[in-house]
Enzyme design. Structure first.
Site, PDB file in Angstrom:
ATOM      1  N   HIS A  98      41.323 -43.618   4.787  1.00 13.44           N
ATOM      2  CA  HIS A  98      41.276 -43.819   3.336  1.00 13.44           C
ATOM      3  C   HIS A  98      39.957 -44.455   2.946  1.00 13.44           C
ATOM      4  CE1 HIS A  98      44.973 -42.530   1.783  1.00 13.44           C
ATOM      5  NE2 HIS A  98      45.741 -43.463   2.290  1.00 13.44           N
ATOM      6  N   GLU A 152      46.238 -19.003  12.801  1.00 11.61           N
ATOM      7  CA  GLU A 152      45.678 -20.007  13.700  1.00 11.61           C
ATOM      8  C   GLU A 152      46.296 -19.945  15.098  1.00 11.61           C
ATOM      9  OE1 GLU A 152      46.280 -23.875  11.857  1.00 11.61           O
ATOM     10  OE2 GLU A 152      48.220 -23.293  11.063  1.00 11.61           O
ATOM     11  N   ASP A 183      42.698 -24.886  14.766  1.00 12.30           N
ATOM     12  CA  ASP A 183      43.747 -24.579  15.733  1.00 12.30           C
ATOM     13  C   ASP A 183      43.506 -23.252  16.441  1.00 12.30           C
ATOM     14  OD1 ASP A 183      45.678 -26.675  15.927  1.00 12.30           O
ATOM     15  OD2 ASP A 183      46.166 -26.301  13.824  1.00 12.30           O
ATOM     16  N   CYS A 226      39.734 -21.852   6.468  1.00  9.09           N
ATOM     17  CA  CYS A 226      39.841 -23.238   6.013  1.00  9.09           C
ATOM     18  C   CYS A 226      39.658 -24.238   7.151  1.00  9.09           C
ATOM     19  CB  CYS A 226      41.163 -23.480   5.292  1.00  9.09           C
ATOM     20  SG  CYS A 226      42.592 -23.270   6.347  1.00  9.09           S
TER      21      CYS A 226
HETATM   22  C1  PEP Z   1      43.048 -25.485  11.038  1.00 11.66           C
HETATM   23  O1  PEP Z   1      43.807 -25.512  12.013  1.00 11.66           O
HETATM   24  O2  PEP Z   1      41.932 -24.933  11.053  1.00 11.66           O
HETATM   25  C2  PEP Z   1      43.420 -26.158   9.776  1.00 11.66           C
HETATM   26  C3  PEP Z   1      42.694 -26.043   8.694  1.00 11.66           C
HETATM   27  O3  PEP Z   1      44.531 -26.916   9.785  1.00 11.66           O
HETATM   28  P1  PEP Z   1      44.634 -28.400  10.414  1.00 11.66           P
HETATM   29  O4  PEP Z   1      43.237 -28.836  10.759  1.00 11.66           O
HETATM   30  O5  PEP Z   1      45.276 -29.212   9.343  1.00 11.66           O
HETATM   31  O6  PEP Z   1      45.502 -28.156  11.592  1.00 11.66           O
HETATM   32 MG    MG Z   2      45.909 -26.045  11.805  1.00  9.91          MG
END
Ligand code: PEP
Ligand code: MG
Length: 596
Positions: free
Chosen positions: A198, A440, A464, A511
C-alpha cells in the site's frame, strides 16, 4: 546509536515511485521496539486485559485523528487505508485470541499479542500471490501501533518534520505516507516492502519518489547523511562524492524533459504511424488508482484484481460490498470499460473457514476459477455484485486460470442462474455483459481456437503463462534466470492465441507484466495483440513506442525473431533493432548480458 559513516556507498532496492532526488536523511524510528515477555500470574490477568484494550482504543483514536488531519482532497482519497487499519483493530481474531492468550497463558499483553501475530502471520506467509502477501504488512503496521501504545512509546510525528528531507525507515505504514507533507518530505526509503505494498502504491499516487526493500538502509544511514535516491531504478547512494552527485543530477536533467513530454502525450491515441490502433489499459487493485491510470493515459481498466475485497477480514464480502466497489469502479472509468476479474486466489490459503487442505503444490491447486466453481455461493455473490454494477457504466467479466472448456461453460451457467435471480426481483443489469477468459495455462492456449468460440475476449496472463509453459516457479529466485518472456515457446503460444482469437472475431489482450516493458511492445504489436494492460506508470513509455512504430515493420521484425532458437538470441536481436530504431531511448544489446 550512530553507525559508522558511509562514504559514496551504493545500495540497491526496489524502485517504488520514480524520481531522482538528493537530500538529507531523516531517520524515523519505526517497528524497532523490544517486546518484554513476562509471566504475570493469575491475579493480574484482568488488569492486563484492560491494559491491552486501552492500547487498542488509543490506537483507534490516533488513526481517527490522523484521518481528520488530512486536508488535501487528493490525499484524502487514500484515507480508506486508515479505515482498513481501524477494521483490523476491531478484528475479533486479533482481539479475542490475544485476550484468551493473556488469560490462558497468564502472560503480559505484549507477549500475548506477539503470539497471536505469529499465528496470523503464518497463515499470510503461505499465500503465494505477491500482492496478497504484501497485505500482511497492514497487520504489522497496526500491531506496531498497539505495541507502541502498550509500551507508552511516543509515535515519531511525521508531520513535525522541518526542512526538506528524505525519510529513512525500517518500514513505513500507509498512515505515515498519508501524513507526509510534500513541503518537507522529498522522498523516502525503507528496509522492507515491495512494489505492491500500500505504501508503494500510495507513494506513486502522491508522486513522492521512493525506494523500498533496501534491507540495510537503517543500519547504514545516520540522520543528516546526504542521500541520492533513484525511485525508478531503486538505487540509493549514501554520502555521494561530488562526481557521483553530478552524474545523478545529469541523469535527472536528461530524464525529466522526457518524462514531461511523455506524460504530455499520454492522452493521445495508441496508434502506429501507419494507422493501426491498439488500446493501452491499466491493471489496478484499488479504485484509488484510477486517477493515476487516467493521468498516464489508460483507456480503461484491463485488469481489476478483486482479491483485496476479501482481505483483512474474518467474514466474506457481502453482495452489497461487491456492488459498491464495482459501481465505484465503473462510474469512475466511464465511458471506458472496466474488466473485473473474478476471485483469483487459492481460497484455502486465506479465506476464513476454508483452510481445509494444506496443498503441496498450491500453484497447481484449488485456485481461482477452480475455487469459485467449488464454492459456488461465494462465486454467485461476487457475480451478483458485478451484474448489479454493470448498469452504471461499461464492464466485462474476466475468468482467471481457465484450463478447459468445461470451466467456462460451468461459469457461464452459474452466471445465467444469477441473472435469472436478478430478473425475478427486477434488478437491472447489462444483459449483454461480455465474458472473457484469462489465457495463462498451456492447456487453454493449446485449445484457444475452441475456447475462442465460448467467450467474448481473451486476456493473456503472461505472468502465469510463462510459469506454467516453462515450468518455472514465478516466485522462486533460484530459477528466475529461466523465466524468459521471449522464449520461442512463449512467442509461439502468444501468436497462436492471437490468431485463434482473431479467427473467431474476438479481441485479444495481454495483462501480464510483459505488457509493461517498452522493448517488448514492438513484439506484442507485431504479434497482433489488440489491448495491452499494465501498471499505470508504464503506459506513457509503451505508448510512446507504439506511436513511433509502423505496424508493418513490427510484423516483419516478429517474423525475423521467429528464426532464432533461443530467448537470448531473440532478445539480443530485438534490443539491437530497438537501439537502431530509437537511438535516443534504447541501448545496444550486450550479448554477454543477454545470456543471463
Ligand atoms: C498473469 O498471470 O499474467 C496475471 C496478470 O495475473 P496475476 O499476476 O494476478 O496472476
Ligand atoms: Mg495469473
Amino acid at each position: 546509536m550512530a553507525v559508522q559513516q558511509q562514504i559514496n556507498k551504493f545500495i540497491q532496492g526496489i524502485g517504488a515511485s520514480p524520481g531522482i532526488i538528493i537530500g538529507k536523511a531523516y531517520l524515523l524510528e519505526r517497528f524497532k521496539v523490544r517486546l518484554p515477555q513476562k509471566r504475570i500470574g493469575r491475579g493480574r490477568v484482568e488488569e492486563e486485559v484492560k491494559r491491552f484494550l486501552r492500547a487498542i482504543e488509543e490506537s483507534q483514536e490516533q488513526l481517527m485523528e490522523i484521518k481528520e488531519r488530512i486536508l488535501d482532497p487528493e490525499v484524502r482519497k487514500h484515507s480508506f487505508i486508515l479505515d482498513v487499519h481501524t477494521m483490523i483493530l476491531k478484528d475479533e481474531m486479533l482481539l479475542q485470541d490475544t485476550v484468551d492468550m493473556i488469560r490462558k497463558e497468564e502472560v503480559n499483553a505484549e507477549w500475548a499479542l506477539d503470539l497471536t501475530l505469529e499465528k496470523l502471520d503464518s497463515a499470510f506467509k503461505a499465500i503465494e500471490d505477491e500482492y496478497l502477501r504484501e497485505r500482511r504488512s497492514d497487520l504489522h503496521y497496526v500491531a506496531a501501533r498497539i505495541f507502541r501504545n502498550l509500551l507508552g512509546k511516543k509515535h515519531d510525528d511525521i508531520t513535525k518534520i522541518k526542512g526538506k528531507v528524505i525519510i529513512v525507515a525500517h518500514d513505513l505504514s500507509p498512515a505515515d505516507t498519508l501524513q507526509m507533507d510534500l513541503e518537507h518530505v522529498a522522498g523516502f526509503i525503507t528496509d522492507i516492502g515491495g512494489k505492491v505494498s500500500h505504501t508503494a502504491i500510495l507513494s506513486r499516487s502522491m508522486g513522492i519518489p521512493a525506494v523500498v526493500g533496501l534491507e540495510v538502509a537503517t543500519s547504514l544511514i545516520n540522520g543528516g547523511d546526504l542521500l541520492i535516491i533513484n525511485g525508478e531504478t531503486g538505487e540509493v547512494v549514501i554520502n555521494p562524492t561530488e562526481e557521483v552527485s553530478q552524474s545523478f543530477l545529469e541523469r535527472k536533467r536528461r530524464t525529466k524533459p522526457i518524462g514531461r513530454e511523455t506524460l504530455k502525450s499520454a492522452s493521445l491515441p495508441a496508434e502506429t504511424c501507419d494507422g493501426v490502433r491498439v488500446r493501452l489499459q491499466a491493471n489496478i487493485e484499488m479504485v484509488e488508482e484510477i486517477p493515476s491510470a487516467k493521468m498516464h493515459g489508460a483507456e480503461g481498466i484491463g485488469l481489476y484484481r478483486t482479491e483485496i475485497l476479501y482481505l483483512n477480514r474474518k467474514d466474506l464480502p457481502t453482495e452489497e460490498e461487491h456492488f459498491q466497489a464495482y459501481r465505484g469502479l465503473v462510474e469512475s472509468v466511464y465511458p471506458a470499460t472496466a474488466t473485473i476479474r473474478t476471485l483469483d486466489i487459492g481460497g484455502d490459503k486465506f479465506l476464513p473457514g476454508y483452510s481445509k487442505n494444506n496443498e503441496l503444490n498450491p500453484a497447481l491447486g484449488l485456485r481461482a476459477i477452480r475455487f469459485s466453481l467449488k464454492e459456488t455461493d461465494i462465486f454467485k455473490t461476487q457475480l451478483r455484485g458485478i451484474l448489479r454494477a454493470s448498469v452504471y457504466g461499461k464492464l466485462r467479466i474476466l475468468l482467471p486460470m481457465i484450463s478447459g472448456i468445461e470451466e467456462i461453460r460451468q461459469a457461464k451457467a452459474i452466471l445465467e442462474e444469477v441473472k435469472k435471480g436478478l430478473v425475478k426481483v427486477k434488478i437491472p443489469f447489462d444483459e449483454e455483459i461480455r465474458i472473457g477468459a484469462m489465457i495463462e495455462i498451456p492447456s487453454a492456449s493449446d485449445i484457444a481456437d475452441i475456447l475462442a468460440k465460448e467467450v467474448d475476449f481473451f486476456s493473456i496472463g503472461t505472468n502465469d503463462l510463462i510459469q506454467y509453459a516453462l515450468a518455472i516457479d514465478r516466485i522462486n529466485e533460484h530459477v528466475s534466470y529461466l523465466y524468459e518472456p521471449l522464449h520461442p515457446a512463449v512467442l509461439r503460444i502468444i501468436r497462436w492465441v492471437v490468431r485463434s482469437g482473431h479467427e473467431a472475431g474476438i479481441p485479444v489482450a495481454i495483462c501480464g507484466e510483459m505488457a509493461a516493458e517498452p522493448v517488448y511492445a514492438v513484439v506484442l504489436l507485431g504479434l497482433g495483440l489488440d489491448e495491452f494492460s499494465m501498471n499505470p506508470l508504464s503506459i506513457p513509455k509503451v505508448k510512446k513506442v507504439v506511436r513511433k512504430l509502423r505496424f508493418d515493420e513490427s510484423q516483419s521484425l516478429v517474423e525475423q525473431l521467429f528464426q532464432f532458437p533461443t530467448a537470448s538470441e531473440i532478445e539480443c536481436f530485438l534490443r539491437s533493432w530497438m537501439a537502431k530504431r530509437f537511438p535516443e531511448d534504447f541501448m545496444e544489446c550486450d550479448p554477454e548480458e543477454s545470456k543471463h
